[in-house]
Scaffold this active site. Structure first.
Site, PDB file in Angstrom:
ATOM      1  N   LYS A  49       0.772  -1.234   0.000  1.00  0.00           N
ATOM      2  CA  LYS A  49       0.000   0.000   0.000  1.00  0.00           C
ATOM      3  C   LYS A  49       0.819   1.309   0.000  1.00  0.00           C
ATOM      4  O   LYS A  49       0.365   2.319  -0.561  1.00  0.00           O
ATOM      5  CB  LYS A  49      -0.961   0.007   1.182  1.00  0.00           C
ATOM      6  N   SER A 296       0.691 -10.184  -0.932  1.00  0.00           N
ATOM      7  CA  SER A 296       0.527  -8.734  -0.875  1.00  0.00           C
ATOM      8  C   SER A 296       0.743  -8.077   0.483  1.00  0.00           C
ATOM      9  O   SER A 296       0.927  -6.863   0.558  1.00  0.00           O
ATOM     10  CB  SER A 296      -0.869  -8.353  -1.390  1.00  0.00           C
TER      11      SER A 296
END
Length: 312
Positions: A49, A296
């Site tokens: 992110k 991720s």
């Protein structure tokens, strides 16, 4: 290659890690193809992110910086924005919701952001976000549906195609669609396949309907709990994403156990969905394929990780 992804790389250059790609002999044997894992769980704040966050912050005017930023998140984007804003001296307000991961809420506050927990679920939280943004005049740093966010996340794909140029398929976890749409822009014509939980199928349903539609995310993969897919993300996915497959909760837990025990990657449930699709045989592969599955993030509450790893 999208110019926006190349520009994002320049905007964030030197501020984040170039995360490693590991080969997985076991996954390769099980799938019949060569499989590698892109370990974004080693990124700053524990997920991909910050890439999109820093790209957004780099574009703020002095006036916008003075007013502060606002966003919404189940946790990973919240932590990334809190971290990025703190480092740049910008005040950050994060809208989360009751029942979100306490570990992620605590981490977001630990980075110095204010957390609003008035909403009871993700759908209600987006309404709360709109109201607070209008009330405060803060600039929204969208967690997935903004060109700057998408381009920043696309640097994951750029690293993959540079580090493993023989890659033929990129398999990507999907929430609101920011990561997969960015990677698709960077994939240079390679096959891009998304994976979502059956209980949080925002992009899958949007592709079926041809437009974003509301869903009620209920998966253990809380990092993928978007209540709808992004409009920008959907348009990119229509053109550049081959398909989005769905995995069950059991398949997600099995993949998380696999990544922990066989690949030694202490990931969160959301980060295991790409591997889950490969383990479950939901992505047909030829033996000459080179596949990179994105892992991720690694922000998971200890009690959640222990329960999954213990098979409870």
């Amino acid at each position: 290659m999208s110019d926006t992804v190349l520009a994002a790389r320049e905007a964030i250059r030197g501020r984040l890690l170039r995360t490693p790609v590991f080969s997985s002999a076991t996954l390769s044997v099980l799938t019949g193809a060569r499989v590698l894992l892109k370990a974004e769980l080693f990124q700053k704040t524990g997920s991909f992110k910050p890439r999109g966050v820093l790209n957004n912050l780099a574009a703020l005017s002095p006036e916008q910086r003075a007013r502060g930023v606002i966003s919404i998140s189940a946790g990973n984007h919240a932590q990334a924005l809190a971290w990025g804003a703190k480092n740049e001296g910008i005040d950050a307000l994060l809208v989360m919701w009751q029942g979100a991961s306490e570990a992620k809420i605590d981490a977001t506050r630990g980075y110095g952001a204010t957390v609003d927990l008035e909403a009871t679920n993700p759908t209600e939280a987006f309404g709360r976000l709109d109201a607070l943004q209008q009330e405060t005049g803060r600039t929204l740093v969208h967690p997935f549906d903004h060109p700057l966010t998408i381009a920043g996340q696309g640097t994951v794909g750029l690293e993959i195609v540079e580090d493993v140029p023989e890659t033929t398929i990129l398999v990507v976890p999907v929430g609101g669609g920011g990561l997969i749409s960015g990677i698709a822009l960077a994939a240079q014509g390679r096959r891009v396949i998304g994976v979502e939980p059956e209980l949080s199928p925002a992009l899958h349903e949007a592709l079926e309907a041809g437009k974003p539609v509301p869903v009620k995310p209920a998966s253990i993969a809380d990092g993928l709990s978007a209540p709808f897919a992004g409009t920008h993300c959907l348009e990119i996915a229509k053109e550049h994403v081959e398909t989005v497959v769905l995995v069950s909760e059991d398949e997600i837990e099995t993949a998380m156990q696999f990544l922990y025990t066989r690949a030694k990657l202490a990931c969160e449930p959301a980060a295991a969905v790409a591997t889950a699709a490969l383990l479950a045989g939901k992505i047909p592969l030829a033996d000459n394929e080179t596949v990179v599955a994105v892992v991720s993030g690694g922000n998971v509450a200890t009690e959640t990780a222990v329960a999954i790893l213990a098979g409870r």
